[in-house]
Write an enzyme that holds these catalytic residues in place. Structure first.
Site, PDB file in Angstrom:
ATOM      1  N   CYS A  34      13.424  10.666   7.281  1.00 10.66           N
ATOM      2  CA  CYS A  34      13.442  10.374   8.638  1.00 10.66           C
ATOM      3  C   CYS A  34      14.770  10.598   9.384  1.00 10.66           C
ATOM      4  CB  CYS A  34      12.969   8.864   8.744  1.00 10.66           C
ATOM      5  SG  CYS A  34      13.898   7.725   7.846  1.00 10.66           S
ATOM      6  N   GLU A  36       9.746  15.951  15.265  1.00  9.50           N
ATOM      7  CA  GLU A  36      10.017  15.773  14.066  1.00  9.50           C
ATOM      8  C   GLU A  36       9.147  16.754  13.360  1.00  9.50           C
ATOM      9  OE1 GLU A  36       8.771  12.057  11.672  1.00  9.50           O
ATOM     10  OE2 GLU A  36      10.936  12.177  11.092  1.00  9.50           O
ATOM     11  N   GLU A  56      10.026   1.277  10.579  1.00 12.57           N
ATOM     12  CA  GLU A  56      10.916   2.495  10.300  1.00 12.57           C
ATOM     13  C   GLU A  56      10.307   3.764  10.429  1.00 12.57           C
ATOM     14  OE1 GLU A  56      13.274   5.052   9.445  1.00 12.57           O
ATOM     15  OE2 GLU A  56      13.766   4.185   7.506  1.00 12.57           O
ATOM     16  N   LYS A  83       0.750  -1.139  -0.003  1.00 11.53           N
ATOM     17  CA  LYS A  83       0.047  -0.105  -0.004  1.00 11.53           C
ATOM     18  C   LYS A  83       0.818   1.336  -0.126  1.00 11.53           C
ATOM     19  CE  LYS A  83      -1.872   3.193   2.618  1.00 11.53           C
ATOM     20  NZ  LYS A  83      -1.768   4.264   1.828  1.00 11.53           N
TER      21      LYS A  83
HETATM   22  P1  NAI Z   1       1.748   8.510   7.949  1.00 14.32           P
HETATM   23  O1  NAI Z   1       2.529   7.653   8.871  1.00 14.32           O
HETATM   24  O2  NAI Z   1       0.243   8.861   8.505  1.00 14.32           O
HETATM   25  O3  NAI Z   1       1.513   7.550   6.741  1.00 14.32           O
HETATM   26  C1  NAI Z   1       2.514   6.617   6.272  1.00 14.32           C
HETATM   27  C2  NAI Z   1       1.900   5.296   5.620  1.00 14.32           C
HETATM   28  O4  NAI Z   1       0.840   4.760   6.390  1.00 14.32           O
HETATM   29  C3  NAI Z   1       0.865   5.980   4.425  1.00 14.32           C
HETATM   30  O5  NAI Z   1       0.867   4.994   3.265  1.00 14.32           O
HETATM   31  C4  NAI Z   1      -0.500   6.074   5.158  1.00 14.32           C
HETATM   32  O6  NAI Z   1      -1.503   5.872   4.135  1.00 14.32           O
HETATM   33  C5  NAI Z   1      -0.409   4.823   6.027  1.00 14.32           C
HETATM   34  N1  NAI Z   1      -1.398   4.927   7.144  1.00 14.32           N
HETATM   35  C6  NAI Z   1      -1.841   5.977   7.976  1.00 14.32           C
HETATM   36  N2  NAI Z   1      -2.640   5.524   8.922  1.00 14.32           N
HETATM   37  C7  NAI Z   1      -2.846   4.209   8.800  1.00 14.32           C
HETATM   38  C8  NAI Z   1      -3.307   3.365   9.616  1.00 14.32           C
HETATM   39  N3  NAI Z   1      -4.208   3.740  10.432  1.00 14.32           N
HETATM   40  N4  NAI Z   1      -3.404   2.022   9.186  1.00 14.32           N
HETATM   41  C9  NAI Z   1      -2.593   1.653   8.111  1.00 14.32           C
HETATM   42  N5  NAI Z   1      -1.855   2.497   7.498  1.00 14.32           N
HETATM   43  C10 NAI Z   1      -1.891   3.673   7.729  1.00 14.32           C
HETATM   44  O7  NAI Z   1       2.469   9.744   7.822  1.00 14.32           O
HETATM   45  P2  NAI Z   1       2.031  10.985   6.956  1.00 14.32           P
HETATM   46  O8  NAI Z   1       0.483  11.339   7.734  1.00 14.32           O
HETATM   47  O9  NAI Z   1       2.111  11.172   5.612  1.00 14.32           O
HETATM   48  O10 NAI Z   1       2.938  12.197   7.425  1.00 14.32           O
HETATM   49  C11 NAI Z   1       2.844  12.814   8.815  1.00 14.32           C
HETATM   50  C12 NAI Z   1       4.054  12.847   9.657  1.00 14.32           C
HETATM   51  O11 NAI Z   1       4.770  11.542   9.803  1.00 14.32           O
HETATM   52  C13 NAI Z   1       5.144  13.640   8.885  1.00 14.32           C
HETATM   53  O12 NAI Z   1       4.963  15.046   8.890  1.00 14.32           O
HETATM   54  C14 NAI Z   1       6.282  13.184   9.328  1.00 14.32           C
HETATM   55  O13 NAI Z   1       6.739  13.620  10.801  1.00 14.32           O
HETATM   56  C15 NAI Z   1       6.132  11.716   9.620  1.00 14.32           C
HETATM   57  N6  NAI Z   1       6.696  10.778   8.788  1.00 14.32           N
HETATM   58  C16 NAI Z   1       7.826  10.133   8.827  1.00 14.32           C
HETATM   59  C17 NAI Z   1       8.282   9.118   7.917  1.00 14.32           C
HETATM   60  C18 NAI Z   1       9.556   8.567   8.053  1.00 14.32           C
HETATM   61  O14 NAI Z   1       9.968   8.031   6.885  1.00 14.32           O
HETATM   62  N7  NAI Z   1      10.020   8.310   9.109  1.00 14.32           N
HETATM   63  C19 NAI Z   1       7.703   9.106   6.367  1.00 14.32           C
HETATM   64  C20 NAI Z   1       6.320   9.841   6.368  1.00 14.32           C
HETATM   65  C21 NAI Z   1       5.979  10.818   7.519  1.00 14.32           C
END
Ligand code: NAI
Ligand code: MG
Length: 490
Positions: A286, A387, A252, A178
């Site tokens: 990250c 972050e 991660e 996904k």
């Molecule tokens: P997110 O953690 O919500 O999204 C990452 C993935 O998880 C996406 O594919 C999303 O559709 C999926 N997801 C979201 N909620 C879910 C659930 N309940 N069950 C299963 N899958 C789910 O991150 P988002 O909203 O894009 O970004 C928010 C903040 O997260 C960013 O501002 C940043 O601080 C952090 N982030 C950190 C990342 C990293 O590489 N460590 C990458 C992306 C975001």
């Protein structure tokens, strides 16, 4: 939209075929540099997710039974196809994620390397013969876990497919991916290339959609493992569900990594590295080094060099070859950055540069932000702890090694740490003392498929990269063979 950025596929990929979502629902994917809708992409329903998982479940045993060399050939062929389609994939990724085309091209090449490295990794996962009792043979086997769910974020779409898919597939798993709702296009393009490379139907399935619906349905589905990259908040939610179900999970997650600059370092090189680590991909990574710990005796000089460099960065059209900083991912992300910057000012920190949006001529609808450097930061301030996921740096001075280590470890996260020094003993002492899974000495943010890494503290669980990651996509089995006459008796 140019023909290069017109996606060939916008449908779900299930059981080896591109199909519309159940009910025909779609989600817009937006080009953050222009604000325009790039494509409407099928939005997988829970039923679509179940179909994808069922396809993976039925394809997996035959895939696992193929000779290692047959699976390896398909993964290597995928690497070649990624390379030969690099221009198209980079343009698609740049348009979907707002990042500079030159960065995307380099990252597509990097993605191919992960497919190459993991192609025949199964052959290197040695089993062991374990000495036990006389007349007994005891050995271990590494067998595939089964169906792996991978959920990825928008910041590094293709590199993350490289980090997750080949390791899982090489050892005989089937995968349901996904991708992030903001950046689904290259995942579908990659699925198409893997089909062309000869991947059997159902071994990889791609279900774009929202996290709360599609992602959550995948977490609840008939899967055996979840490999997640994204926010700590969602990672924690997924891990707790996985815990209840006793499904294996690797995470991660976020970071708030320190760059530590000692007075004895080469200050120009350190300034280049410290700039790179908080600004690359607009700080949306990250392992971004967003806490700059600088030795007080060189603080003014060093920060001056950094501000000068930050102000010279070319912010602009991601499609232009000389652009260094592209667009921020989304309105949501922009609002988040602005909220954090405002909180820094409110709490008494002083922005030396940036702290505002940037205008790019011809891209008035685009989301651009200036690199921002805060002085007068206390380690307890929100901007120094959370972050931000934007090009925002907090400068924290220190006076001795002990204070540097203390400040470096004074965060909830533990992904990466960079140290800039020419003192060999100090570098190694520091590498041992810092609470982070990745330590860089006189460099930052390097990864290679064969080098394992893992997030510490709130930055993750499990390992990515290397033979260690391939191993984590397997189950351990132990076999006892009686070579003699004695059997356990009551
Ligand atoms: P997110 O953690 O919500 O999204 C990452 C993935 O998880 C996406 O594919 C999303 O559709 C999926 N997801 C979201 N909620 C879910 C659930 N309940 N069950 C299963 N899958 C789910 O991150 P988002 O909203 O894009 O970004 C928010 C903040 O997260 C960013 O501002 C940043 O601080 C952090 N982030 C950190 C990342 C990293 O590489 N460590 C990458 C992306 C975001
Ligand atoms: Mg989210």
């Amino acid at each position: 939209m140019t023909t290069e950025t017109a996606p060939a596929e916008t449908r779900l990929f299930i059981g080896g075929a591109f199909v519309d979502a159940d009910g025909g629902t779609t989600l817009d994917t937006i080009n953050p540099a222009t604000g325009e809708v790039l494509a409407q992409v099928a939005h997988a329903s829970p039923d679509d997710v179940a179909a994808a998982v069922a396809a993976a479940r039925s394809a997996q045993p035959a895939w696992a039974e193929l000779p290692i060399s047959d699976r390896a050939r398909i993964l290597r062929r995928t690497a070649e196809l990624i390379e030969s389609n690099a221009g198209r994939l980079a343009a698609l990724e740049s348009a979907d994620a707002g990042k500079p085309i030159t960065d995307c091209r380099a990252q597509i090449g990097g993605t191919a390397e992960w497919f190459d490295f993991f192609a025949d990794v199964s052959a290197h996962l040695r089993s062991h013969v374990v000495p036990t009792f006389p007349n007994h043979l005891n050995y271990t086997l590494r067998q595939p876990i089964g169906v792996v769910a991978t959920i990825t974020p928008w910041n590094y779409p293709m590199p993350l497919y490289g980090i997750k898919l080949p390791a899982a597939l090489a050892v005989g798993n089937a995968v349901v991916l996904k991708p992030a709702e903001q950046t689904p296009l290259t995942a579908l393009a990659l699925a198409d290339l893997m089909r062309e490379a000869g991947l059997p139907d159902g071994v990889l399935n791609v279900v774009p959609g929202l996290g709360e619906t599609t992602g959550a349905a995948l977490v609840e589905a008939d899967i055996d493992m979840i490999s997640f990259t994204g926010s700590t908040e969602v990672g924690r939610k997924i891990a707790s569900r996985a815990g209840e179900r006793l499904v294996k999970v690797t995470l991660e997650l976020g970071g708030k990594s320190p760059s530590i600059v000692f007075a004895d370092s080469d200050l120009d090189r350190a300034a280049d590295g410290a700039l790179f680590t908080f600004c690359v991909h607009q700080g949306q990574l990250c392992s971004a080094g967003t806490r700059l710990l600088v030795e007080e005796s060189v603080r003014e000089d060093f920060v001056g060099r950094l501000v000068e460099r930050a102000e010279a960065l070319r912010i602009g059209d991601p499609m232009a070859a000389d652009t260094q900083l592209g667009a921020v991912m989304s309105d949501e992300q922009m609002v988040r950055i602005e909220r954090y910057v405002a909180s820094g000012i409110e709490q008494g920190a002083n922005p030396l540069t940036g702290a505002s949006r940037a205008e790019v001529a011809g891209l008035e609808g685009g989301l651009f932000y200036r690199p921002t450097i805060f002085e007068g930061v206390d380690t307890r301030m929100t901007i120094a702890q959370e972050e931000i996921f934007g090009p925002v740096l907090s400068v924290l001075p220190f006076t001795d090694d002990a204070q540097a280590v203390e400040l470096a470890n004074d965060v909830l996260y533990g992904l990466a740490a960079g140290i800039w020094t020419n003192d060999l003993r100090r570098a190694h002492r520091f590498a041992a003392a810092v609470d982070a899974g990745l330590v860089y000495v006189n460099t930052m943010n390097l990864l290679a498929p064969w080098s394992p890494y893992s997030g510490w503290k709130q930055s993750g669980l499990g390992v990515e990269g290397g033979i260690e990651q391939a191993s984590s996509f397997t189950k351990l089995k132990t076999v006892w063979v009686n070579l003699g006459e004695d059997v356990p008796r009551l």
